[in-house]
Scaffold this motif. Structure first.
Motif, PDB file in Angstrom:
ATOM      1  N   ARG A 107      56.007  94.000  32.639  1.00  0.00           N
ATOM      2  CA  ARG A 107      56.969  94.248  31.546  1.00  0.00           C
ATOM      3  C   ARG A 107      56.901  93.145  30.503  1.00  0.00           C
ATOM      4  N   LYS A 108      56.796  91.907  30.955  1.00  0.00           N
ATOM      5  CA  LYS A 108      56.716  90.770  30.029  1.00  0.00           C
ATOM      6  C   LYS A 108      55.480  90.883  29.137  1.00  0.00           C
ATOM      7  N   LEU A 109      54.331  91.198  29.740  1.00  0.00           N
ATOM      8  CA  LEU A 109      53.103  91.317  28.962  1.00  0.00           C
ATOM      9  C   LEU A 109      53.154  92.519  28.019  1.00  0.00           C
ATOM     10  N   GLU A 110      53.789  93.616  28.446  1.00  0.00           N
ATOM     11  CA  GLU A 110      53.957  94.772  27.557  1.00  0.00           C
ATOM     12  C   GLU A 110      54.806  94.398  26.348  1.00  0.00           C
ATOM     13  N   ASP A 111      55.886  93.635  26.582  1.00  0.00           N
ATOM     14  CA  ASP A 111      56.730  93.175  25.470  1.00  0.00           C
ATOM     15  C   ASP A 111      55.930  92.293  24.519  1.00  0.00           C
ATOM     16  N   GLU A 112      55.124  91.389  25.083  1.00  0.00           N
ATOM     17  CA  GLU A 112      54.295  90.518  24.252  1.00  0.00           C
ATOM     18  C   GLU A 112      53.285  91.339  23.449  1.00  0.00           C
ATOM     19  N   ARG A 113      52.715  92.364  24.087  1.00  0.00           N
ATOM     20  CA  ARG A 113      51.761  93.212  23.378  1.00  0.00           C
ATOM     21  C   ARG A 113      52.446  93.925  22.215  1.00  0.00           C
ATOM     22  N   SER A 114      53.653  94.416  22.440  1.00  0.00           N
ATOM     23  CA  SER A 114      54.397  95.104  21.380  1.00  0.00           C
ATOM     24  C   SER A 114      54.657  94.164  20.209  1.00  0.00           C
ATOM     25  N   ARG A 115      55.096  92.943  20.513  1.00  0.00           N
ATOM     26  CA  ARG A 115      55.340  91.965  19.442  1.00  0.00           C
ATOM     27  C   ARG A 115      54.041  91.610  18.718  1.00  0.00           C
ATOM     28  N   THR A 116      52.953  91.500  19.461  1.00  0.00           N
ATOM     29  CA  THR A 116      51.661  91.191  18.848  1.00  0.00           C
ATOM     30  C   THR A 116      51.218  92.336  17.940  1.00  0.00           C
ATOM     31  N   GLU A 117      51.393  93.573  18.370  1.00  0.00           N
ATOM     32  CA  GLU A 117      51.030  94.712  17.531  1.00  0.00           C
ATOM     33  C   GLU A 117      51.855  94.724  16.247  1.00  0.00           C
ATOM     34  N   GLN A 118      53.139  94.383  16.347  1.00  0.00           N
ATOM     35  CA  GLN A 118      53.983  94.313  15.159  1.00  0.00           C
ATOM     36  C   GLN A 118      53.489  93.222  14.212  1.00  0.00           C
ATOM     37  N   ARG A 119      53.163  92.065  14.767  1.00  0.00           N
ATOM     38  CA  ARG A 119      52.653  90.971  13.931  1.00  0.00           C
ATOM     39  C   ARG A 119      51.338  91.356  13.256  1.00  0.00           C
ATOM     40  N   LEU A 120      50.480  92.035  14.005  1.00  0.00           N
ATOM     41  CA  LEU A 120      49.203  92.470  13.431  1.00  0.00           C
ATOM     42  C   LEU A 120      49.416  93.458  12.292  1.00  0.00           C
ATOM     43  N   ALA A 121      50.392  94.343  12.414  1.00  0.00           N
ATOM     44  CA  ALA A 121      50.676  95.293  11.340  1.00  0.00           C
ATOM     45  C   ALA A 121      51.116  94.552  10.086  1.00  0.00           C
ATOM     46  N   VAL A 122      51.986  93.564  10.245  1.00  0.00           N
ATOM     47  CA  VAL A 122      52.425  92.775   9.097  1.00  0.00           C
ATOM     48  C   VAL A 122      51.256  91.972   8.536  1.00  0.00           C
ATOM     49  N   LEU A 123      50.443  91.394   9.400  1.00  0.00           N
ATOM     50  CA  LEU A 123      49.277  90.631   8.950  1.00  0.00           C
ATOM     51  C   LEU A 123      48.320  91.518   8.160  1.00  0.00           C
ATOM     52  N   ASP A 124      48.077  92.730   8.663  1.00  0.00           N
ATOM     53  CA  ASP A 124      47.198  93.651   7.932  1.00  0.00           C
ATOM     54  C   ASP A 124      47.776  93.976   6.563  1.00  0.00           C
TER      55      ASP A 124
END
Length: 162
Positions: free
Chosen positions: A90-107
């Motif tokens: 669950r912790k890694l899934e949450d981190e992945r979700s936050r990373t995907e959000q950051r990547l969307a903003v970065l893009d």
């Protein structure tokens, strides 16, 4: 198979450094089978190879030494191991979700930088309450429509709405 190994041989067999093994021993995670009182040499047994590999795997998925130590104490029950693995998942899934959000903003920022002449005219406010994230774009530039179109595309890629 009760072979006694010096720390260097054990380190080579498990693919860890001697320094790491000493640290793990000091932390109570992977303690030598015996320590010679006269020389201070640390000896491990072949049976400890499996435990060393378990520790490596648990570190690989991001568990802390304290968490591994707690698991070691509770290893008699498979439920505690399963619960710890589920928590880490669950912790890694949450981190992945936050990373995907950051990547969307970065893009989006990369797109704005490339097509709108830089980021200095834009202000972003990103808020992440639980499962919702919001990006606010402000600009005095006349090409805000193209920026909004880019934002729509980026956000839709992560199944969101702008």
């Amino acid at each position: 198979m009760n072979k006694r190994m010096r720390i260097g041989e054990f380190a080579r067999r498990v693919g860890m450094s001697v320094k790491t093994l000493r640290f793990y021993a000091d932390q109570g995670v992977l303690v030598p089978a015996e320590i010679d009182p006269a020389s201070g040499y640390r000896f491990y047994r072949a049976e400890q190879l499996r435990h060393a590999r378990e520790v490596q795997n648990l570190r690989l998925i991001g568990l802390s030494l304290a968490e591994i130590r707690g698991l070691k104490q509770a290893m008699s029950t498979a439920n505690s191991v399963s619960a710890a693995l589920d928590r880490q998942h669950r912790k890694l899934e949450d981190e992945r979700s936050r990373t995907e959000q950051r990547l969307a903003v970065l893009d989006l920022l990369r797109h704005i930088n490339a097509h709108a002449g830089g980021l200095s005219d834009f202000a972003f406010d990103v808020v992440e309450p639980e499962s919702v994230w919001t990006t606010t774009v402000a600009s005095d530039r006349s090409d805000l429509a193209s920026v909004f179109d880019a934002l729509e595309r980026e956000v839709s890629d992560v199944q969101g709405r702008a």
